[in-house]
Design a protein around this motif. Structure first.
Motif, PDB file in Angstrom:
ATOM      1  N   MET A   1       0.817  -1.195   0.000  1.00 48.23           N
ATOM      2  CA  MET A   1       0.000   0.000   0.000  1.00 48.23           C
ATOM      3  C   MET A   1       0.867   1.267   0.000  1.00 48.23           C
ATOM      4  N   ILE A   2       1.947   1.209   0.803  1.00 50.38           N
ATOM      5  CA  ILE A   2       2.836   2.369   0.847  1.00 50.38           C
ATOM      6  C   ILE A   2       3.513   2.561  -0.506  1.00 50.38           C
ATOM      7  N   THR A   3       3.830   1.472  -1.182  1.00 51.69           N
ATOM      8  CA  THR A   3       4.454   1.571  -2.496  1.00 51.69           C
ATOM      9  C   THR A   3       3.517   2.240  -3.500  1.00 51.69           C
TER      10      THR A   3
ATOM     11  N   THR B   1       3.399   5.917  -2.741  1.00 49.25           N
ATOM     12  CA  THR B   1       4.652   6.552  -3.152  1.00 49.25           C
ATOM     13  C   THR B   1       4.703   6.755  -4.663  1.00 49.25           C
ATOM     14  N   VAL B   2       4.238   5.768  -5.411  1.00 50.92           N
ATOM     15  CA  VAL B   2       4.202   5.895  -6.873  1.00 50.92           C
ATOM     16  C   VAL B   2       3.254   7.025  -7.277  1.00 50.92           C
ATOM     17  N   LEU B   3       2.097   7.121  -6.617  1.00 42.46           N
ATOM     18  CA  LEU B   3       1.158   8.211  -6.920  1.00 42.46           C
ATOM     19  C   LEU B   3       1.766   9.578  -6.607  1.00 42.46           C
TER      20      LEU B   3
ATOM     21  N   ILE C   1       5.780  14.802 -10.762  1.00 47.32           N
ATOM     22  CA  ILE C   1       6.217  15.017 -12.143  1.00 47.32           C
ATOM     23  C   ILE C   1       5.187  15.867 -12.893  1.00 47.32           C
ATOM     24  N   ALA C   2       3.904  15.577 -12.690  1.00 47.58           N
ATOM     25  CA  ALA C   2       2.854  16.372 -13.337  1.00 47.58           C
ATOM     26  C   ALA C   2       2.893  17.812 -12.843  1.00 47.58           C
ATOM     27  N   LEU C   3       3.154  18.003 -11.556  1.00 51.12           N
ATOM     28  CA  LEU C   3       3.232  19.359 -11.000  1.00 51.12           C
ATOM     29  C   LEU C   3       4.388  20.132 -11.616  1.00 51.12           C
TER      30      LEU C   3
ATOM     31  N   PHE D   1      -2.710  17.365  -3.163  1.00 49.43           N
ATOM     32  CA  PHE D   1      -2.717  15.905  -3.262  1.00 49.43           C
ATOM     33  C   PHE D   1      -1.406  15.323  -2.729  1.00 49.43           C
ATOM     34  N   ILE D   2      -0.289  15.949  -3.085  1.00 48.00           N
ATOM     35  CA  ILE D   2       1.010  15.460  -2.617  1.00 48.00           C
ATOM     36  C   ILE D   2       1.104  15.581  -1.097  1.00 48.00           C
ATOM     37  N   MET D   3       0.631  16.688  -0.536  1.00 53.03           N
ATOM     38  CA  MET D   3       0.685  16.852   0.921  1.00 53.03           C
ATOM     39  C   MET D   3      -0.184  15.832   1.638  1.00 53.03           C
ATOM     40  N   VAL D   4      -1.406  15.640   1.159  1.00 54.35           N
ATOM     41  CA  VAL D   4      -2.320  14.696   1.808  1.00 54.35           C
ATOM     42  C   VAL D   4      -1.789  13.275   1.703  1.00 54.35           C
ATOM     43  N   MET D   5      -1.304  12.892   0.533  1.00 54.89           N
ATOM     44  CA  MET D   5      -0.789  11.537   0.367  1.00 54.89           C
ATOM     45  C   MET D   5       0.474  11.307   1.199  1.00 54.89           C
ATOM     46  N   SER D   6       1.283  12.330   1.383  1.00 50.66           N
ATOM     47  CA  SER D   6       2.464  12.188   2.230  1.00 50.66           C
ATOM     48  C   SER D   6       2.061  11.941   3.677  1.00 50.66           C
ATOM     49  N   ILE D   7       1.062  12.662   4.154  1.00 51.13           N
ATOM     50  CA  ILE D   7       0.575  12.460   5.523  1.00 51.13           C
ATOM     51  C   ILE D   7      -0.040  11.074   5.677  1.00 51.13           C
TER      52      ILE D   7
END
Length: 122
Positions: A1-3, A6-8, A14-16, A60-66
C-alpha cells in the motif's frame, strides 16, 4: 500500500513540475499562444485551469504524504526486558549500546613508538 501511495506521489510531482513549467510567471505561459484566437477553452480559462491544477496537485502530494506516514508500520522497541525473560548474561565485554569506539581518521599522525635505550658502547 505504501508503495502504491509513493508511486502516486511521484507521478503527481512530475505532473506538478510539468504544469509549473508550462505557466509563465507574468501571466503569459500557455495562454499566450491563444491570444489571437479563443480556441478550445479561451485564454482566461486556460490560466484558471493551470492554477487550479497546480494547487490541486500540491494538495494531493501533501495529503498523500501524511497518509503514507500514518499507515507505515510502527517499529516496536522496548528498553525494558519483558516479564519472565532471562536476565542478560554478563560476558565481561563492555556495553557498546550507548557509546561508539573512537575510530582514528586517516589524517591523524601515527602514534610515536619509543625505542629502547641502547647502552653506550665501551
Amino acid at each position: 500500500m505504501i508503495t502504491l501511495i509513493t508511486v502516486l506521489i511521484v507521478i503527481a510531482a512530475i505532473a506538478l513540475v510539468l504544469i509549473v513549467l508550462v505557466q509563465n510567471s507574468k501571466g503569459g505561459g500557455l495562454s499566450s499562444g491563444f491570444s489571437s484566437s479563443n480556441a478550445i477553452m479561451g485564454v482566461r480559462k486556460t490560466t484558471d485551469f493551470l492554477e487550479k491544477a497546480t494547487w490541486g496537485l500540491a494538495g494531493f502530494i501533501m495529503v498523500m504524504s501524511i497518509v503514507c506516514v500514518m499507515i507505515r508500520p510502527k517499529a516496536t522497541t522496548t528498553l525494558q526486558p519483558e516479564v519472565g525473560a532471562p536476565a542478560p548474561v554478563n560476558t565481561g565485554a563492555p556495553d557498546m549500546s550507548t557509546t561508539l569506539p573512537a575510530i582514528p581518521s586517516n589524517n591523524a599522525p601515527a602514534p610515536a613508538t619509543e625505542q629502547p635505550a641502547t647502552p653506550p658502547a665501551e
